[in-house]
Scaffold this active site. Structure first.
Site, PDB file in Angstrom:
ATOM      1  N   GLY A 131      -3.616  26.077  52.223  1.00 46.55           N
ATOM      2  CA  GLY A 131      -2.526  26.615  51.422  1.00 46.55           C
ATOM      3  C   GLY A 131      -1.479  25.553  51.179  1.00 46.55           C
ATOM      4  O   GLY A 131      -0.697  25.220  52.068  1.00 46.55           O
ATOM      5  N   TYR A 157      -0.085  13.907  56.236  1.00 48.38           N
ATOM      6  CA  TYR A 157       0.252  13.482  54.878  1.00 48.38           C
ATOM      7  C   TYR A 157       1.324  14.370  54.260  1.00 48.38           C
ATOM      8  O   TYR A 157       1.307  15.590  54.429  1.00 48.38           O
ATOM      9  CB  TYR A 157      -0.984  13.496  53.975  1.00 48.38           C
ATOM     10  CG  TYR A 157      -1.495  12.109  53.654  1.00 48.38           C
ATOM     11  CD1 TYR A 157      -0.854  11.323  52.712  1.00 48.38           C
ATOM     12  CD2 TYR A 157      -2.608  11.588  54.288  1.00 48.38           C
ATOM     13  CE1 TYR A 157      -1.313  10.039  52.407  1.00 48.38           C
ATOM     14  CE2 TYR A 157      -3.077  10.305  54.003  1.00 48.38           C
ATOM     15  CZ  TYR A 157      -2.424   9.542  53.055  1.00 48.38           C
ATOM     16  OH  TYR A 157      -2.866   8.275  52.764  1.00 48.38           O
ATOM     17  N   GLU A 169      -7.987  25.478  51.618  1.00 51.71           N
ATOM     18  CA  GLU A 169      -8.253  25.645  53.047  1.00 51.71           C
ATOM     19  C   GLU A 169      -6.984  25.952  53.843  1.00 51.71           C
ATOM     20  O   GLU A 169      -6.979  26.819  54.716  1.00 51.71           O
ATOM     21  CB  GLU A 169      -8.926  24.390  53.603  1.00 51.71           C
ATOM     22  CG  GLU A 169     -10.326  24.172  53.059  1.00 51.71           C
ATOM     23  CD  GLU A 169     -10.977  22.890  53.563  1.00 51.71           C
ATOM     24  OE1 GLU A 169     -12.229  22.815  53.558  1.00 51.71           O
ATOM     25  OE2 GLU A 169     -10.256  21.948  53.947  1.00 51.71           O
ATOM     26  N   TYR A 180     -10.917  17.094  53.303  1.00 52.94           N
ATOM     27  CA  TYR A 180     -10.035  18.247  53.211  1.00 52.94           C
ATOM     28  C   TYR A 180      -9.892  18.785  51.792  1.00 52.94           C
ATOM     29  O   TYR A 180      -9.880  18.043  50.821  1.00 52.94           O
ATOM     30  CB  TYR A 180      -8.648  17.868  53.730  1.00 52.94           C
ATOM     31  CG  TYR A 180      -8.652  17.298  55.120  1.00 52.94           C
ATOM     32  CD1 TYR A 180      -8.729  18.124  56.231  1.00 52.94           C
ATOM     33  CD2 TYR A 180      -8.572  15.921  55.329  1.00 52.94           C
ATOM     34  CE1 TYR A 180      -8.727  17.601  57.515  1.00 52.94           C
ATOM     35  CE2 TYR A 180      -8.568  15.388  56.604  1.00 52.94           C
ATOM     36  CZ  TYR A 180      -8.650  16.224  57.697  1.00 52.94           C
ATOM     37  OH  TYR A 180      -8.652  15.700  58.960  1.00 52.94           O
ATOM     38  N   MET A 181      -9.739  20.108  51.693  1.00 54.05           N
ATOM     39  CA  MET A 181      -9.330  20.805  50.469  1.00 54.05           C
ATOM     40  C   MET A 181      -7.995  21.480  50.804  1.00 54.05           C
ATOM     41  O   MET A 181      -7.957  22.616  51.270  1.00 54.05           O
ATOM     42  CB  MET A 181     -10.362  21.851  50.061  1.00 54.05           C
ATOM     43  CG  MET A 181     -11.756  21.305  49.877  1.00 54.05           C
ATOM     44  SD  MET A 181     -12.010  20.702  48.214  1.00 54.05           S
ATOM     45  CE  MET A 181     -13.802  20.637  48.177  1.00 54.05           C
ATOM     46  N   ASP A 182      -6.912  20.770  50.567  1.00 54.51           N
ATOM     47  CA  ASP A 182      -5.632  21.179  51.132  1.00 54.51           C
ATOM     48  C   ASP A 182      -5.076  22.476  50.560  1.00 54.51           C
ATOM     49  O   ASP A 182      -4.344  23.188  51.251  1.00 54.51           O
ATOM     50  CB  ASP A 182      -4.607  20.059  50.952  1.00 54.51           C
ATOM     51  CG  ASP A 182      -4.899  18.868  51.857  1.00 54.51           C
ATOM     52  OD1 ASP A 182      -5.495  19.082  52.929  1.00 54.51           O
ATOM     53  OD2 ASP A 182      -4.548  17.741  51.494  1.00 54.51           O
ATOM     54  N   ALA A 183      -5.385  22.809  49.306  1.00 53.17           N
ATOM     55  CA  ALA A 183      -4.874  24.053  48.727  1.00 53.17           C
ATOM     56  C   ALA A 183      -5.718  25.245  49.156  1.00 53.17           C
ATOM     57  O   ALA A 183      -5.194  26.262  49.603  1.00 53.17           O
ATOM     58  CB  ALA A 183      -4.823  23.954  47.208  1.00 53.17           C
ATOM     59  N   ASP A 206      -0.986  26.511  25.537  1.00 54.87           N
ATOM     60  CA  ASP A 206      -0.856  27.483  24.449  1.00 54.87           C
ATOM     61  C   ASP A 206      -0.015  26.840  23.348  1.00 54.87           C
ATOM     62  O   ASP A 206       1.188  27.093  23.244  1.00 54.87           O
ATOM     63  CB  ASP A 206      -0.167  28.766  24.939  1.00 54.87           C
ATOM     64  CG  ASP A 206      -1.122  29.726  25.625  1.00 54.87           C
ATOM     65  OD1 ASP A 206      -2.268  29.333  25.866  1.00 54.87           O
ATOM     66  OD2 ASP A 206      -0.702  30.856  25.930  1.00 54.87           O
TER      67      ASP A 206
END
Length: 721
Positions: free
Chosen positions: A368, A451, A366, A361-364, A519
């Site tokens: 959000g 999760y 895929e 999974y790519m939770d962000a 910065d």
């Protein structure tokens, strides 16, 4: 199946999806104009959809207006954007789906030069829309009503799934008689079915030129914890746009469904004959004079010597911007970090079988990360004096909705010590000085199916920032024919741990990559320095010592110089400095990243999931600032092929010395499940630190007063039994 029964089943599944995937909560107002059903909305009716109804005791966001260039879009602005987008002739005729509508932040220089009381720069919305399979990236000027940028192209991936995508995907298999037959043959009542939408990753032709998703199901019978009752081996492949079943794989008919006994985690449902052990008495931290922080205009946080802008985001969850700390000597606010957020998560499961290989999974990108954020539970997720912030997001048809209590802000004191010193009797000095450690915490919790991720940004008086991730929730488990390890053949590998009868916890990893636009005293003239500790040998007769450690500073010239794999026996510090600013004694001012959660991905770099997650190939990267490079897995992640990742950008090997630079850090976790993870998983946390190094002339904590009895309430403990 009779139509009545089908309607009942779909209703049950929709309810489960809203409950367990944190789908949109109701709007916090009563104005009917805040939603407008269109022909492609699955919830269109003459009445308000139930998730758009006003919750009790909710905040009224209808009157919100922006006060800062980085403030998120308001409900009114979202309504204007929807009207502008729907006015585009092509979209009006063909219809479109909105995958993302967020503020298009002004250029960095504009934000840095803006001051309170100045006119806000033009408000724009960044819109990702899809019409007839074509993805459109739009820039919408809210004031003028014009679309100032419109890009289409052949991307290897697709935008974040919409809530509608997930809901329709989980109910679509019910239209297949083959699917229903498989469920019934497993002995599962269709009314007890709970299904989840699972991203497919990228493995070749089956994912080409169409959006697809896989659906796997569980049974709710006798427990709310359906994750512990998988229907193993049954996987449905769907076309997301047509909702047609492409393929049904049913390979686990011989695997029994695990029993429900002792899996329900609700405290109210613990069996009456089970002894509830009250090991702890209630505890609360009181602040008799109220909290020490303020939040101005909903988003500007001020606490002790810190000031920063805070906002919810549907993809990142929480965004911290314009983080500044007060110099104790001059009283001036100094720049530390322009922007920090969770850029991506990668969660690969280590089972190559047909029903599991794609679970990477790519939770962000895929689902959000912010879209999956749940309302926080007062007194349990956050303490009594916490401040809560709502998120305003956008449904696929452009309807704004409110995710209530998405973020909390609170002060933490756990009896820890910020600094202390006492003189021993030898000196004869009666010295005992102590400073309590009180910190400010910004918290969000996202429930991505099973999760739960707890993300904290913690600020300290001494200038330190600590991003922290806690993993909690419930394991995703695999059904098994075994009830005891003595049944397992010595040569058979389970890909995990037998946790209970017929339940295997599959080994997996978690990687959380943070985008840190540092910065240090401004955006220019920042450099990345690797300070390597090296063993040096003394010369003959020089000293009784034979060796010592020497700090060797190496300034990274280009991106490849700053691709860092952490090594235990090659220790280093990692500094971001401003080469044009020196301390009183001549050291360059800076901050350093202190690593933590250092698990590294061991997957082969040519493995398809690792290609997509190549941003985990190193723990640290440094890139030149580029407003288009914010998401480590690329702008469009769903079914992406890894051609637009942090690794690809960094391999361009651009100059990073004395530039405006961005540091990326990845927290890593290996997880070999154990029986203590059943039926729920205790929270496991890790963090890293962003710590001042020669930034101050001395330690700012000296200015923090110790606690005094006269400043605190007198609380009497209840009599012991």
């Amino acid at each position: 199946m009779e139509g009545k029964n089908l309607f009942f089943l779909v209703s049950i599944i929709l309810l489960l999806i809203f409950t367990f995937l944190n789908l949109p909560s109701p709007l916090s107002h009563t104005t009917d104009q805040l939603f407008d059903c269109t022909t492609y909305s699955p919830w269109c009716s003459s009445k308000k959809p139930f998730f758009l109804r006003q919750p009790e005791n909710s905040k009224n966001h209808y009157a919100d207006f922006p006060n800062h260039p980085l403030d998120p879009l308001t409900i009114g602005e979202i309504q204007k954007v929807k009207k502008i987008v729907n006015s585009i002739a092509e979209f009006r005729i063909k219809g479109c789906v909105l995958h993302s509508v967020v503020l298009e932040e002004p250029e960095k220089e504009v934000v840095l030069n803006w001051r309170k009381g100045h006119r806000l720069p033009p408000r724009k919305a960044a819109v990702v829309a899809r019409a007839l399979g074509v993805v459109h990236v739009l820039s919408v000027d809210i004031e003028t009503g014009r679309v100032t940028r419109r890009e289409t192209g052949s991307y290897s991936g697709y935008p974040i799934l919409t809530i509608e995508d997930m809901i329709t995907a989980t109910s679509a298999p019910l239209a297949s008689s083959d699917f229903n037959r498989s469920i019934i043959q497993r002995g599962v009542d269709l009314a007890d079915l709970a299904c989840l939408p699972i991203s497919t990753g990228w493995y070749g032709k089956i994912e080409e030129k169409r959006r697809v998703i896989k659906v796997q199901c569980y049974t709710l019978k006798d427990t709310i914890n359906f994750y512990m009752r998988p229907i193993e081996g049954l996987t449905v492949l769907l076309d997301l746009d047509t909702q047609q079943v492409i393929e049904i794989i049913d390979e686990g008919k011989s695997i029994p469904i695990p029993k429900a006994a002792n899996t329900d985690y609700r405290f109210s449902r613990i069996k009456k004959n089970t002894q509830k052990i009250n090991l702890l008495k209630p505890i609360s931290i009181e602040q008799p004079n109220g909290p020490s922080f303020t939040i101005e205009n909903n988003h500007l946080v001020k606490w002790a010597n810190w000031e920063f802008h805070l906002k919810p985001d549907p993809r990142a969850g929480v965004i911290i911007s314009r983080a500044m700390v007060q110099d104790p000597d001059t009283g001036k606010m100094r720049n530390v970090m322009y922007k920090g957020f969770t850029s991506e998560l990668f969660v690969p499961y280590m089972d190559p079988s047909d029903a599991w290989y794609f679970k990477t999974y790519m939770d962000a990108g895929e689902y959000g990360f912010g879209l999956q954020a749940m309302p926080l539970d007062p007194l349990n997720d956050c303490p009594r004096n916490a401040y809560y912030m709502d998120g305003v997001f956008v449904a696929a048809d452009g309807t704004p909705y409110v995710r209530s209590n998405m973020i909390c802000v609170f002060e933490r004191y756990a009896g820890d010590i910020g600094w202390r010193h006492a003189e021993c009797p030898i000196t004869g000095l009666p010295i005992r000085e102590v400073r309590p450690k009180v910190t400010l915490v910004v918290r969000m919790a996202a429930s991505v199916a099973n999760y739960d991720y707890i993300v904290d940004w913690e600020f300290q008086n001494d200038g330190l920032i600590r991003p922290k991730v806690g993993l909690s929730g419930i394991l995703m488990v695999k059904g098994s024919p075994y009830v005891n390890m003595n049944q397992v053949n010595q040569n058979e590998y389970l890909y995990g741990t037998l946790l209970s009868e017929n339940i295997i916890g599959v080994i997996h990893d978690h990687y959380v990559t943070f985008h840190l636009d540092m910065d240090i005293d401004g955006p220019s003239n920042n450099s990345f320095v690797k300070v390597n500790l090296q063993k040096e040998m003394t010369s003959s007769g020089e000293s009784p010592r034979r060796s010592y450690l020497k700090a060797v500073r190496n300034v990274a010239k280009t991106e490849k110089d700053a691709q860092i794999k952490l090594k235990l026996y090659d220790p280093s510090e990692f500094h971001v400095i401003n080469s044009n600013k020196k301390s009183r004694v001549g050291n360059p001012v800076g901050y350093k990243v202190v690593p933590g959660g250092t698990a590294a991905s061991l997957l082969d770099h040519d493995d398809p999931p690792q290609k997509r997650a190549a941003f985990t190939n190193n723990q640290i990267w440094v890139t030149p600032y580029n407003e288009s490079e914010q998401w480590a897995a690329g702008l469009f992640v769903y079914q992406s092929q890894g051609d637009d990742t942090l690794a690809v950008w960094s391999d361009r090997d651009r100059a990073i010395e004395n530039k405006d630079i961005v540091l990326w850090y990845t927290l890593g976790f290996h997880h070999i499940p154990c029986q203590e993870d059943f039926p729920i998983m205790p929270t496991v946390s890790s963090s890293f630190e962003i710590k001042p190094v020669n930034f101050f002339e001395s330690n700012p904590i000296l200015n923090i007063p110790p606690n005094s009895p006269k400043d605190l309430p007198i609380c009497k403990a209840a009599a012991s039994a």
